[in-house]
Design an enzyme around this catalytic site. Sequence first.
Site, PDB file in Angstrom:
ATOM      1  N   THR A 191       0.858  -1.053  -0.037  1.00 18.07           N
ATOM      2  CA  THR A 191       0.065   0.089   0.006  1.00 18.07           C
ATOM      3  C   THR A 191       0.937   1.320   0.082  1.00 18.07           C
ATOM      4  O   THR A 191       0.468   2.342  -0.591  1.00 18.07           O
ATOM      5  CB  THR A 191      -0.909  -0.040   1.125  1.00 18.07           C
ATOM      6  OG1 THR A 191      -0.060   0.171   2.342  1.00 18.07           O
ATOM      7  CG2 THR A 191      -1.923  -1.285   1.442  1.00 18.07           C
ATOM      8  N   LEU A 235      -2.949   4.925  -1.164  1.00 24.68           N
ATOM      9  CA  LEU A 235      -4.255   4.568  -1.348  1.00 24.68           C
ATOM     10  C   LEU A 235      -4.365   2.989  -0.346  1.00 24.68           C
ATOM     11  O   LEU A 235      -4.236   2.201  -1.229  1.00 24.68           O
ATOM     12  CB  LEU A 235      -4.742   4.082  -2.664  1.00 24.68           C
ATOM     13  CG  LEU A 235      -4.603   5.653  -3.430  1.00 24.68           C
ATOM     14  CD1 LEU A 235      -4.912   5.368  -4.816  1.00 24.68           C
ATOM     15  CD2 LEU A 235      -5.638   6.699  -2.879  1.00 24.68           C
ATOM     16  N   HIS A 236      -4.030   3.050   0.917  1.00 27.22           N
ATOM     17  CA  HIS A 236      -3.872   1.876   1.607  1.00 27.22           C
ATOM     18  C   HIS A 236      -5.288   0.906   1.524  1.00 27.22           C
ATOM     19  O   HIS A 236      -5.260  -0.177   1.063  1.00 27.22           O
ATOM     20  CB  HIS A 236      -3.924   2.067   3.065  1.00 27.22           C
ATOM     21  CG  HIS A 236      -2.676   3.058   3.228  1.00 27.22           C
ATOM     22  ND1 HIS A 236      -1.271   2.509   3.369  1.00 27.22           N
ATOM     23  CD2 HIS A 236      -2.340   4.348   3.885  1.00 27.22           C
ATOM     24  CE1 HIS A 236      -0.407   3.428   3.769  1.00 27.22           C
ATOM     25  NE2 HIS A 236      -1.051   4.590   3.935  1.00 27.22           N
ATOM     26  N   ASP A 237      -6.459   1.423   1.900  1.00 26.51           N
ATOM     27  CA  ASP A 237      -7.822   0.736   1.846  1.00 26.51           C
ATOM     28  C   ASP A 237      -8.094   0.351   0.598  1.00 26.51           C
ATOM     29  O   ASP A 237      -8.507  -0.924   0.338  1.00 26.51           O
ATOM     30  CB  ASP A 237      -8.799   1.390   2.689  1.00 26.51           C
ATOM     31  CG  ASP A 237      -8.510   1.422   4.268  1.00 26.51           C
ATOM     32  OD1 ASP A 237      -8.986   2.083   4.880  1.00 26.51           O
ATOM     33  OD2 ASP A 237      -7.651   0.663   4.647  1.00 26.51           O
TER      34      ASP A 237
END
Length: 306
Positions: A191, A235-237
């Site tokens: 991520t 944009l982790h999630d």
Amino acid sequence: MRNIIIDCDPGHDDAIAILMAIANKDKLNILGITTVGGNGLLDNVTKNALKILSLVDENIPVASGARRPLIREIHTGTDFHGDSGMDGPILEDPKYEIVSMNAVEFMYEKIKESTSKVTLVPLGPLTNIALLLKTYPSIKEKIELISLMGGGINVGNRTAAAEFNIYVDPEAAKIVFNSGVDIVMAGLDVTNKAMIMDDELEMLKNKGKISNFVLELLEFYGKGSKEFGFEGSCLHDPCAIGYLLRSDLFKGKMYHVDIETEGTITRGMTLADKRPVSERDKNVYVLLDLNRKEFVDYVCECVTKV
Ligand code: RIB
Ligand code: CA
């Protein structure tokens, strides 16, 4: 069609992940959204989830869950996400309300009544998921996969050793990672690479109110990212949802992963067993790399079509 439940703490990047799922109703059937204290206090992240759904006129059931970790005190991410947990955009008050059941009962009922197995998509601390698995152990047979954002086998962010979601509730993470349910871990290894750069935000301009909302989210989120030394916004999630929709964009490897709960400087570390020969079963598919440009283009394509 994959039945999913998103467990989240919106949260700028949680919001984008939710919108990506909504944009792909032909592939993902969102049975419900559950909330957990993390980026912000529970009441705030729950209100944020309802505001997001109100913005897109999607009356998906929302159940609020754990206000704090299983054992430890709550530790929020308001230093990064703002006091509301999703500062930046100004949204109208929600037109929907939460369901009466708490998140654990809600998840149990939804999974039990589903005609096919359900994929859980945790995007915050794993407290609700741990409570579900401990309260109703037999429900595991109806869980297809857990595609989570959390951890990192080479890097942390809340500390040098631990990623925020795991750091907040390491005991819950340990229960989930040792549950025997198949896990895909979208950790910081992938991520942190899933960055949208400032010049790529152009793709979101003048494309309607939803992409404008995402633009405002990223403009706020990007400031914090830069303060933490990143060139763009991670944009982790969206990676945890993105993997379900476009697994071809990702690369990963199976490892045995366990969670450090006793350490002081290593609290919440997701330790992968990288030894060439190990007696430990490989329980987690750890995402390690992605086609960043294609992923960013895909995220923007999704949110502009909601
Ligand atoms: O470390 C990143 C994670 O922490 C993401 O889920 C973000 O929303 C925050 O909860
Ligand atoms: Ca989150």
